[in-house]
Write an enzyme that holds these catalytic residues in place. Structure first.
Site: not given
Ligand SMILES: Cc1ncc(COP(=O)(O)O)c(C=O)c1O
Length: 460
Positions: A150, A235, A264
Site C-alpha cells: 500500500f 516507503d 504521517k
Molecule cells: C506505506 C504508505 N505509503 C503511502 C501512503 C499514502 O499516504 P497518504 O495517505 O498520506 O497519501 C500510506 C498511507 O497509509 C502508507 O501507509
C-alpha cells in the site's frame, strides 16, 4: 467577526453523521453506524479520544499513524501558534524557506547517508515524486512493487498497490509497473533482470497485514537493486520516524536505501507534510540545470506550518524518548499478546516491530469452532476480525481496525506515548474478547449473525 472552531464544533457536532450522509461519504457513515462506531467523539488528547458522554477510548489507530506523538501535543500546538503569531514570509516561492532548511538538516542528521530533501503534502505525493525521480535518474521506465503493498491512492501510487480491490474500477494505471511477491528474492531478481527497472519501491514492513520481511530480504533486495542499476526506495510513510522502535524501520536490517519516503508522523497529526530523502546523484539528475529548478514541487510543499510541525515533532520524539519507548512498549505488547496463542484456537500469530503490531486470526482446530468459523467466512470473508474489534470498542473502549478488506489481521498502531496501564488494558481486553469468541453460541456469534443480516439488507 471572530470565528471559533470549538464553538462551531459544539453547535454542529450532533448533525455530523446526517451532514456527512448528505454532503460527503454516505457509505462511510453506513459502515460506522453498522459497526457501532458512531459515538460522537468530542475531544482528543495524547493516546485517547473522548466521546460526548466523556467516556475515554484508547486509540490504537492514531489517525492511521499520524498522531505518533499523541493528539494535540502541547509542544506542537505552541509551535503552530508561534508560526501564526510571527507573520513569517511564508511561501514566497521567489525566496527559499528558512524553516524548510532547518527541518531538512534535522531529518538528514538521522539518515546521514542521504543528502537532499523535497517537502510535499502527503504520502501519496511522495510516492508520485519518487516514481518521477527514479525514472529521471535512471532513464528507465519500470517500477517494481510488492503484492499486498500500500503506497497511497493517487494514480502512480495506486499503480504500485498490491491489492486488486483498490485498483479495480480505476484502470488503466501507470504502465511499466511490475508486481512481485513480498519476501521473494528470486521473483525480484527476475523482474530486475531486464535492466529496464528504475526502482524497487517497498514498505520495510507492509502496513496491510503487518507483514514482516524475512531477516535477509531487504538487505539482499538492496544488493540486487545495486547490481542491476535499480534504485531501492523505502516507503517509510507508516514505518518511519520511530514507529517501529528505530528512526527508520530499515535500520533493523542494516539497509541504506537510495530514497526514503516519510509523511504521517512528521505532521504531528496536524499539518499534512511529506518528505523525500534522497542521494545527491538522484537530485542532480532531476534538477540538472537552472531551467529545471522547478521541474518538481508543490505549491504548499514547504509551508511554514508544516515545517514547524515537523521540527516540533522531531523535538518531541527526542525529548520524550518516544523511539525507545516504541521499542519497549512494542515488546511488552508483542509478548503479552503472543502469550495467548497457545490458549486460543482462533489466534494464529502476533507479529510486528515497535508499535506496529498485527494480530492474526485463523480457522480453529476443534470441530464446533471450525464449523462456526467457516459459516461466518462463507457469509463475509474477514468478518471475524470485525467481530473482535466491535466488543473491544463497545465494552473495553479501545479503537482498533481490521488491517484491510477480507483480512484476518487486526492492526495496532497506537500513539508512541502509550503507558504501562494502556498495555495492560490492551492485553486484558484482547484476552477477554478472544476468550468469549471461543464460546459458541455466544455474544460474538450472535453479533455476527446480526451483522450479516444488516449487510444482506444493505446490499439488497
Ligand atoms: C506505506 C504508505 N505509503 C503511502 C501512503 C499514502 O499516504 P497518504 O495517505 O498520506 O497519501 C500510506 C498511507 O497509509 C502508507 O501507509
Amino acid at each position: 467577526m471572530t470565528w471559533n472552531a470549538a464553538d462551531l464544533f459544539a453547535q454542529h457536532e450532533r448533525e455530523r453523521f446526517a451532514v456527512h450522509s448528505r454532503h460527503l461519504n454516505e457509505q462511510m457513515v453506513r459502515v460506522l453506524k453498522t459497526i457501532g462506531y458512531d459515538v460522537f467523539f468530542c475531544r482528543g488528547e495524547g493516546q485517547y479520544l473522548y466521546d460526548r458522554q466523556g467516556d475515554r477510548y484508547l486509540d490504537l489507530l492514531s489517525g492511521f499513524g499520524v498522531f505518533a506523538i499523541g493528539r494535540n501535543h502541547p509542544a506542537l500546538r505552541e509551535a503552530l501558534k508561534s508560526v501564526l503569531d510571527s507573520q513569517l514570509p511564508n511561501l514566497v516561492h521567489m525566496d527559499v524557506s528558512t524553516l524548510a532548511g532547518i527541518l531538512a538538516g534535522r531529518l538528514l542528521k538521522h539518515v546521514p547517508y542521504l543528502d537532499k530533501v523535497v517537502f510535499l503534502n502527503s504520502g501519496s505525493e511522495a510516492v508520485e515524486a519518487a516514481i518521477k525521480f527514479a525514472r529521471a535518474a535512471t532513464g528507465r521506465p519500470g517500477i517494481v512493487y510488492c503484492e499486498h503493498a500500500f503506497h497511497g491512492l493517487s494514480y502512480g501510487a495506486l499503480s504500485l498497490n498490491g491489492s486488486d480491490r483498490f485498483r479495480s474500477g480505476f484502470e488503466p494505471l501507470l504502465p511499466g509497473c511490475i508486481r512481485v511477491p513480498f519476501n521473494d528474492l528470486v521473483g525480484l531478481e527476475r523482474a530486475l533482470h531486464s535492466q529496464t527497472v528504475a526502482a524497487f519501491v517497498v514498505e520495510p514492513i507492509q502496513g496491510k497485514g503487518v507483514n514482516l520481511p524475512a531477516n535477509d530480504y531487504l538487505k539482499s533486495a538492496a544488493d540486487l537493486c545495486r547490481r542491476h542499476g535499480t534504485l531501492f526506495i523505502a516507503d517509510e510513510v507508516q514505518t518511519g520516524l520511530g514507529r517501529t522502535g528505530r528512526f527508520l524501520a530499515v535500520e533493523h536490517w542494516g539497509v541504506e536505501p537510495d530514497m526514503v519516503l516519510l509523511a504521517k508522523t512528521l505532521s504531528g497529526g496536524h499539518v499534512p507534510v511529506a518528505a523525500i530523502l534522497a542521494r545527491k546523484k538522484i537530485f542532480d539528475k532531476v534538477f540538472d540545470r537552472m531551467e529545471r529548478a522547478v521541474v518538481h514541487g508543490s505549491t504548499f510543499g514547504a509551508n511554514d506550518l508544516a515545517m514547524a510541525a515537523g521540527i516540533a515533532t522531531l523535538d518531541v520524539l527526542t525529548s520524550e524518548r518516544l523511539i525507545e519507548k516504541a521499542a519497549e512498549f512494542g515488546e511488552r505488547l508483542l509478548h503479552g499478546l503472543a502469550a495467548m496463542i497457545p490458549h486460543y484456537e482462533f489466534l494464529r500469530d502476533v507479529r510486528g516491530k515497535g508499535l506496529m503490531i498485527g494480530i492474526e486470526f485463523g480457522a480453529p482446530r476443534s470441530v464446533k469452532l471450525k464449523a462456526a468459523w467457516h459459516a461466518l467466512e462463507a457469509s463475509s470473508e474477514g468478518l471475524f476480525c470485525q467481530l473482535i474489534t466491535m466488543p473491544l470498542f463497545k465494552e473495553h473502549k479501545i479503537l482498533s481496525q481490521v488491517a484491510g478488506h477480507a483480512s484476518h489481521t487486526i492492526n495496532l498502531l497506537p500513539a508512541l506515548v502509550i503507558s504501562d496501564s494502556d498495555c495492560d488494558l490492551v492485553i486484558n481486553a484482547f484476552d477477554t474478547v478472544i476468550r468469549s469468541s471461543e464460546r459458541v453460541p455466544g455474544a460474538i456469534w450472535s453479533l455476527g449473525k446480526t451483522f450479516v443480516g444488516h449487510a444482506v439488507r444493505a446490499t439488497a
